[in-house]
Write an enzyme that holds these catalytic residues in place. Structure first.
Site, short mmCIF file in Angstrom:
data_model
loop_
_atom_site.label_atom_id
_atom_site.label_comp_id
_atom_site.label_asym_id
_atom_site.label_seq_id
_atom_site.Cartn_x
_atom_site.Cartn_y
_atom_site.Cartn_z
CD GLU A 1 -25.02 9.39 84.38
OE1 GLU A 1 -25.51 9.88 83.34
OE2 GLU A 1 -25.07 8.19 84.63
CB CYS B 1 -27.29 17.35 82.51
SG CYS B 1 -28.11 16.17 83.59
#
Length: 485
Positions: free
Chosen positions: A223, A257
């Site tokens: 991720e 993110c």
């Protein structure tokens, strides 16, 4: 007089491998935990979070030097509790073997797919959401019947120590083990032969992690991040867009993110959007220095990085708009005002690097095609955000772009949806977790063909001139040749 050269002390990381071996042995002793055992593990995790919520909120805030209770509740604690309840209610259904179609060449038989736990899952946790991004993969791993080893971030040490303490008190270390320590521990951790490794963090580090995992052919879920674009269609109300984007970009001071990395705005509305965004941010955060709602930058290193981005943009001719409603100074703090950057160019750091902080470039476009092409010429991002009430145009943007996830007329919210996968694509990551996809990700889907007492293969086994074999061939040719083209 001679001096004795001091040799560096070699660190001993054998305890990591010892813990992995112990967890593997415990897994082999119980390789298929029952649904009730998995639910009990998730209930244990739920109690840990609820009973220690105040300490969690405090520790995270101290690591950042300031982060609001509300952000930790909305972005970490409540999504975890939702994920636990969602998985608990569906584990029995997910565990059931799925019946599949039996081909003529295998009849008579039954075909099914069973989902088995992989074994021991390694989880490497980043600093920006040190609870959610550590325990969210753990929820999926436990739901799938695995054991787990977690390496907490060295950049959020208070939270790391707290999570280790509360997990160690409730879980047997052969079920879930938490490790702290500096980057050297993380490096050795990723070299272990896990059955699956989850890493959340920067793309360059993700490449290093993947190389380490490849040594043991360990499958990985990465991720990562990237430059998540936000496109505003010309028809969308500009103040509405600014208000919605300000909420998402303001969360954790952009240290997410999936935070909007840059705005693609119709050229003649750039100034209007900038003004509306300043207004929205000023309303949400009327002052910054003493405002407990506005998150600080995690450490001096990240602060310096962000300052260098702005300095680079300024030197290369960009227009800088600092949103500082109370006109405060921030010396001796890590508060960093939300800052808009206009008139950017491709050689600026704000266009080349993932920002991961409270800086928001605004780029002008003249047509929707131009905006889509700009996105597609860059690396595939973790998220894409598009603002437009028109469903047909929205569907077209989704079809013509690639991203790990997307929101229409919103930002960030797709991450908290339990009944949908979360993951990146290409440079922004690989693999999924959350909900059913997380269960599948941390399971082995094993195909099982079950035959009865009668051995039917002997009728079609060599020599190949048997009547049964010839009949099977004729039936198969008839089937394939008569299918509609």
């Amino acid at each position: 007089m001679s001096t004795i050269e001091k040799l560096p002390i070699e660190q001993d990381y054998s305890y990591l491998n010892d813990r992995l071996i112990a967890q593997q042995a415990a897994f082999l002793a119980n390789p298929m935990p029952s649904a009730q055992q998995r639910i009990e593990s998730l209930n244990k995790l739920k109690r840990i979070i609820i009973n220690n919520s105040d300490a969690i909120i405090y520790s995270i805030s101290m690591d950042f030097s300031n982060r609001s209770e509300s952000e930790t509740l909305l972005a970490e604690i409540f999504p975890l509790l939702d994920a636990i309840e969602y998985s608990k209610a569906r584990i029995k259904k997910w565990m059931k073997a799925q019946k599949r179609k039996v081909p003529m060449t295998v009849m008579p038989a039954s075909v099914s797919v069973m989902y088995q736990p992989l074994g021991v899952i390694g989880i490497v946790v980043p600093w920006n959401f040190p609870l959610f991004l550590g325990l969210s993969p753990l929820v999926s791993a436990l739901a799938a019947g695995n054991r787990a080893m977690i390496k907490m971030s060295e950049f959020a040490p208070r939270t790391a120590d707290l999570v280790k303490d509360i997990i160690d008190r409730e879980f047997n270390i052969d079920e879930v083990a938490v490790f702290t320590g500096e980057v050297d521990v993380s490096s050795e951790f990723t070299k272990l032969p896990f059955d699956h490794l989850v890493f959340t963090g920067a793309t360059p580090v993700g490449k290093i992690v993947m190389r380490a995992a490849a040594e043991h052919l360990t499958p990985v879920t990465l991720e990562l991040g990237g430059k998540s674009p936000t496109i505003i269609h010309e028809s969308f109300p500009i103040e509405e867009a600014a208000e919605r984007i300000a909420f998402g970009k303001g969360m954790n001071a952009g240290q997410i993110c999936v935070s909007p990395d840059y705005i693609l705005c119709p050229r003649h509305k750039v100034n209007a959007f900038a003004q509306a965004f300043v207004k929205a941010m000023s309303r949400n955060y009327p002052n910054l220095r003493s405002n407990e709602d506005y998150t600080a930058i995690i450490n001096a290193r990240q602060l310096t990085r962000l300052q260098s981005y702005l300095q680079d943009a300024k030197e290369k001719g960009a227009q800088i708009i600092t949103i500082n409603p109370a006109d405060e100074t921030f010396e001796s703090t890590r508060k960093f005002p939300m800052t808009l950057v206009l008139d950017t160019t491709a050689d600026m750091l704000v266009e080349r690097e993932e920002i991961f902080g409270p800086i928001l470039p605004i780029k002008a476009y003249d047509s929707l095609d131009e905006a889509i092409q700009y996105v597609n010429h860059g690396l595939r991002p973790l998220a894409l955000y598009y603002f437009d009430w028109d469903k047909q145009r929205s569907d077209e943007v989704l079809a013509r772009t690639h991203s790990g996830g997307a929101c229409i007329n919103d930002t960030l919210s797709h991450v908290t949806v339990d009944d949908a996968p979360f993951g990146g694509i290409g440079p922004s990551g690989m693999g999924h977790y959350h909900g059913k996809e997380g269960f599948i990700n941390f399971s082995k889907a094993k195909t099982v063909v079950r035959k009865g007492r009668i051995n039917t293969t002997k009728f079609v086994a060599p020599p190949w001139n048997k009547p049964a074999y010839n009949l099977l061939v004729k039936l198969l040719w008839f089937k394939f040749k008569t299918l509609r083209r």
